[in-house]
Design an enzyme around this catalytic site. Structure first.
Site, short mmCIF file in Angstrom:
data_model
loop_
_atom_site.label_atom_id
_atom_site.label_comp_id
_atom_site.label_asym_id
_atom_site.label_seq_id
_atom_site.Cartn_x
_atom_site.Cartn_y
_atom_site.Cartn_z
N SER A 32 80.64 169.31 69.57
CA SER A 32 80.54 168.08 69.67
C SER A 32 81.60 167.54 70.78
O SER A 32 82.63 168.37 70.70
CB SER A 32 81.30 167.37 68.25
OG SER A 32 81.00 165.74 68.06
N GLU A 33 81.18 166.95 71.76
CA GLU A 33 81.96 166.65 73.08
C GLU A 33 83.42 166.08 72.84
O GLU A 33 84.09 166.14 73.69
CB GLU A 33 81.30 166.12 74.01
CG GLU A 33 80.88 164.58 73.64
CD GLU A 33 79.29 164.53 73.16
OE1 GLU A 33 78.85 165.43 72.36
OE2 GLU A 33 78.64 163.46 73.28
N ASN A 34 83.64 165.16 71.43
CA ASN A 34 84.89 164.80 71.41
C ASN A 34 85.93 165.71 71.08
O ASN A 34 87.11 165.44 70.65
CB ASN A 34 84.86 163.81 70.20
CG ASN A 34 84.14 164.15 69.05
OD1 ASN A 34 83.29 164.88 68.89
ND2 ASN A 34 84.64 163.88 68.07
N SER A 42 86.71 170.18 76.54
CA SER A 42 85.26 170.06 75.93
C SER A 42 84.42 169.96 76.84
O SER A 42 83.08 170.69 77.04
CB SER A 42 85.32 168.97 74.93
OG SER A 42 83.97 168.77 74.52
N ASN A 54 74.93 171.63 71.82
CA ASN A 54 75.11 170.14 71.68
C ASN A 54 74.09 169.08 71.40
O ASN A 54 73.27 169.23 71.97
CB ASN A 54 75.89 169.66 72.98
CG ASN A 54 76.30 168.22 72.70
OD1 ASN A 54 75.63 167.21 72.58
ND2 ASN A 54 77.83 168.28 72.97
#
Lengths: 224, 250
Positions: A52-54, A94, A29
């Site tokens: 991607s944390e979204n 996520s 990340n």
């Protein structure tokens, strides 16, 4: 001192050095801003998957002009593209992925880091209200946390501190600090200076640092 | 077997959750309601329901949404109209107006780490009142919260989040309320759909029951009370970044 003076040179040195920490098969990340640029320097012959944390595994390059998709963005809200093998998932999935320890490496910027590995990167009291986003979760649970930042503030104030003064993002969570001046490992004993930028001495780095640095017996020049 | 027969003998009854307009979909949203609003930045926001809520003028809202849009777009419209009293989210850096309002004290803002935020919503929908997380231990997020050690590590207790209404946005939906999201527009929408008394879904494409592959449904119909086809999709891009021809090797 022959440390790079221009911001772009500093950043390039930092991101190239961090890129050398990537290993084949890593799920990584990259934080918003400078850490995002590390994707440009993945060493040849290795494959890393960017999270991607979204809600995405497999971030690709920025799209070609005309190919932007409003439904396809990274955590910095920038339009991106997907790689072969990309997957999408909810924010809960996520962060389960992050908190479950499945992300090998998290690279993020900081306003301050200290000798206990604590990091402050989300809030300046009374000055700005932005929010921590996913940073607190990432530092709490990624297998390895690297801070990639300029060694001092714009005004020249040290950012590698004995103790952070700003509200914390995480306590004792940082493993490694990479700046344009140095590569520093956070250990039980304190901050160990492992590498210094070409042309610099350990003393030069110490002068720009608030925390006391322990100089590694194997001190090396920082290759980018 | 009888239950099965009843299920398929549908018609225009309760399992037809389609409403014609966004106005009708949000008809019972009341002053002081707690509303979850899906989206990450401007990606995957229920933009038609938000615009309808602005037109309705409902006030004193508590909004639970990762962001507050940007000035003049998405949740930013509710903010500008003075409809939000209290906001819970993880990142509000794109919204200058909110920053000013917070510093002046005219809105209550509760910032929550994004993973804690998503899990609190997930827990709310799954009947889990609270859970323990390592996120935020030793920070101001931990102030006043119960902590507990598991295997030598300290964790914080966080409570679930629930709402009166959830506004979610899906790419496709059928009349029963099964939903499919597209790419990173999924984000918080699936959890929010589970955590409210009344979940209202707006969809880009409304299809007949059976047209969505049951193996590919992200939000099963049980969570959704109303479905409306969005009238207008601006699908605004917050940060348009493109690759230059010569630097296409990233």
């Amino acid at each position: 001192m022959s440390a790079p003076a221009k911001d772009t040179d500093k950043r390039e040195r930092i991101v190239k050095r961090v890129a050398r920490e990537l290993r084949d098969g890593f799920y990584v990340n990259l934080g918003i801003g400078m850490p995002t640029l590390i994707a440009n320097y993945v060493p040849p012959g290795i494959e890393v998957i960017l999270q991607s944390e979204n809600g995405m595994l497999g971030i690709g390059p920025y799209p070609a002009e005309g190919q932007e998709d409003p439904d396809l963005i990274n955590a910095g809200k920038e339009t991106v593209s997907e790689m072969a093998g990309t997957s999408y998932f909810s924010s809960a999935d996520s962060f389960a992925m992050i908190l479950g320890g499945h992300i090998d490496l998290s690279v993020l910027g900081a306003m301050e880091v200290d000798e206990s590995g604590s990091i402050a990167n989300w809030m300046i009291p009374g000055k700005m209200v932005k929010g921590m986003g996913g940073a607190m979760d990432l530092v709490a649970a990624a297998r390895r946390v690297i801070v990639a930042m300029e060694h001092t503030s714009r005004g020249g104030a040290p950012k590698v501190m004995k103790k952070c003064t700003l509200p914390l993002t995480g306590v004792g969570v940082v493993d490694t600090i990479v700046t344009e001046l140095a590569y520093i490992r956070v250990t039980e004993e304190g901050l160990v200076l492992e590498e210094v930028a070409p042309g610099l001495t350990a003393e030069d780095v110490q002068r720009a640092t608030h925390a006391r640095l322990l100089v590694s017996a194997g001190l090396k020049s920082m290759e980018s | 077997m009888l239950a099965f027969c009843l299920m398929i003998s549908h018609n225009a009854g309760a399992m037809n959750k389609v409403v014609e307009t966004a106005e009708e979909a949000i008809r019972d949203v009341f002053d002081g309601a707690v509303i979850m609003i899906g989206g990450f930045g401007l990606c995957g926001i229920p933009e038609n329901l938000i615009r309808a809520l602005v037109r309705k003028g409902t006030r004193n809202l508590t909004t639970i949404s990762n962001n507050v849009g940007v000035d003049g777009v998405g949740n930013g419209l509710l903010l500008e109209a003075g409809q939000i009293l209290h906001h819970i989210g993880s990142y509000v850096g794109e919204n200058k107006l909110l920053e000013d309002m917070v510093l002046k004290g005219t809105i209550k803002l509760e910032l929550v780490p994004q993973g804690t935020f998503s899990e609190r919503i997930r827990a709310g929908g799954a009947g889990i009142p609270a859970f323990f997380t390592p996120t935020g231990v030793g920070t101001i997020v931990a102030e006043g919260k119960e902590t507990r050690e598991f295997d030598g590590r300290t964790y914080l207790m966080e409570h679930c989040l629930k709402a009166d209404f959830a506004f979610v946005k899906a790419w496709k939906g059928d009349r029963m309320g099964n939903l499919v999201y597209r790419k990173t527009a999924r984000n918080f929408n699936p959890m929010m759909a589970t955590a409210a008394k009344v979940t209202i879904a707006e969809v880009e494409h409304l299809v007949e029951a059976g047209q969505l592959d049951g193996d590919h449904i992200h939000t099963p119909s049980v969570y959704v009370k109303r479905v409306v086809r969005g009238e207008l999709y601006e699908r605004r891009i917050e940060r348009r970044t493109v690759r230059k021809a010569e630097a296409a090797s990233r």
